[in-house]
Design an enzyme around this catalytic site. Structure first.
Site, PDB file in Angstrom:
ATOM      1  CB  VAL A 218      53.182  37.320  36.294  1.00  0.00           C
ATOM      2  CG1 VAL A 218      53.360  37.690  37.762  1.00  0.00           C
ATOM      3  CG2 VAL A 218      52.402  36.022  36.161  1.00  0.00           C
TER       4      VAL A 218
ATOM      5  CE1 TYR B 212      48.744  37.037  41.298  1.00  0.00           C
ATOM      6  CE2 TYR B 212      47.295  38.753  40.471  1.00  0.00           C
ATOM      7  CZ  TYR B 212      48.234  37.775  40.249  1.00  0.00           C
ATOM      8  OH  TYR B 212      48.675  37.539  38.975  1.00  0.00           O
TER       9      TYR B 212
END
EC number: 6.1.2.1
Length: 343
Positions: free
Chosen positions: A19, A315
């Protein structure tokens, strides 16, 4: 005009390594390169620091050099090994995109403090408090903010399952992106959930489930003059919100719909924003944070958690909330760096 040198750190040893790389990719794509000179420091999953050309999925295979951030204030920068010799790369400001343990628990912030390099985001104390959900709740409750009922389970504790009213959530006290989190609907599920959470942390939190809709608010700033993004709302179809663990999160969540702005009245959104600012101040946050809460049917707002280094992926919720309030990612990055330099 000389550009401001920004060390952008990403990767790291936590379960949120991938991430972090995605966050750094977005930061690299949106930072103003006429104003800033980015220096990219990737940290492998085993903890090796490398200066690389740019963040990408295969960054370790690119042209990299061994690098460390010096704790020497006089040096004020990086030691980079090239051709068997170390050279000093001056750094004006650090922007960490490290998520999870060592990235947002005060560890890297401590190194920045030792080095004398200004850095984006919360300081050591607020980072450590917000990383540990039990400490977050204790401080928030003392400030008059509603929190879930919770119990701390330490390494050798063996809680009696029958003492809890179900459902409850079992969480690692110091982890992020919903790793190790399980909803427990009955007493016979508790032991398994605790053992699962212990894969991520020795300190476990059991939280009473809170009814209501999940909402979040992005906060930006260092002092009383705080800026908030639009409130978002998460509608779960099943399970828990875990977009960062999904295979293709860029295509949208598998089990949730995120709405920005939230489908709530202006009065409700305003109260959520004001509560987020109150929580942010109570915890001593600076720079940025995403404050997650529950809005109950009776209008009561309950704290869920505070993320002091929210994702910057394509996102991620924080930049989307700010964009909905009129602050696009390039401007957001610029504001964060300016805040760090002001101190």
């Amino acid at each position: 005009m000389n550009r401001i040198k920004v060390a952008i750190l990403f990767g790291g040893c936590s379960e949120e390594h991938d991430v972090s790389v995605k966050s750094a990719i977005e930061i690299a794509a949106n930072i103003n390169k006429e104003k800033y000179e980015p220096l990219y420091i990737g940290i492998t999953k085993s903890g090796v620091w490398k200066m690389c050309e740019k963040p990408c999925a295969e960054w370790e295979n690119d042209n990299c050099y061994s690098a460390v951030l010096s704790p020497d204030k006089k040096m004020h920068g990086l030691l980079v090994k090239k051709n068997h010799e170390y050279e000093i790369n001056h750094v004006d400001v650090a922007f960490s995109a490290l998520h999870g343990k060592s990235g947002e628990d005060g560890s890297i912030q401590g190194l920045f403090e030792l080095s004398g390099i200004p850095f984006v985001g919360c300081d050591i104390q607020s980072s450590a408090i917000c990383m540990d959900k039990s400490l977050t709740y204790i401080v928030a409750k003392n400030a008059g903010i509603a929190t879930p009922a919770f119990w701390v389970i330490n390494k050798d504790d063996r809680p009696v399952a029958a003492t809890f009213t179900y459902p409850v959530f079992v969480k690692p006290a110091r982890s992020g992106s919903s790793f190790g989190v399980k909803k427990v609907n009955s007493a016979d599920e508790l032991d398994y959930a605790i053992e699962s959470a212990r894969q991520y942390d020795s300190k476990i939190l059991i939280e009473q489930a809170v009814s209501g809709c999940e909402v979040g608010c992005a906060v930006l700033g260092n002092s009383a003059a705080l800026v908030v993004g639009e409130v978002d709302q998460i509608r779960l179809q099943y399970g828990i919100f875990r977009i960062h663990q999904e295979v293709e999160p860029e295509k949208g969540s598998e089990n949730a719909v995120i709405t920005v702005p939230a489908d709530l009245s202006a009065e409700e959104r305003g109260r959520i924003q004001e509560t987020a600012k109150k929580i942010y101040k109570a915890l001593g946050c600076r720079g940025l944070a995403r404050v997650d809460m529950f809005l109950q049917d009776n209008g009561r707002i309950v704290l869920n958690e505070v993320n002091t280094l929210p994702g910057f992926t394509s996102y991620s919720r924080y930049p989307r909330m700010m964009a909905a309030a009129g602050i696009a990612l390039p401007e957001l990055i610029d504001r964060l760096i300016v805040l760090a330099l002001k101190g």
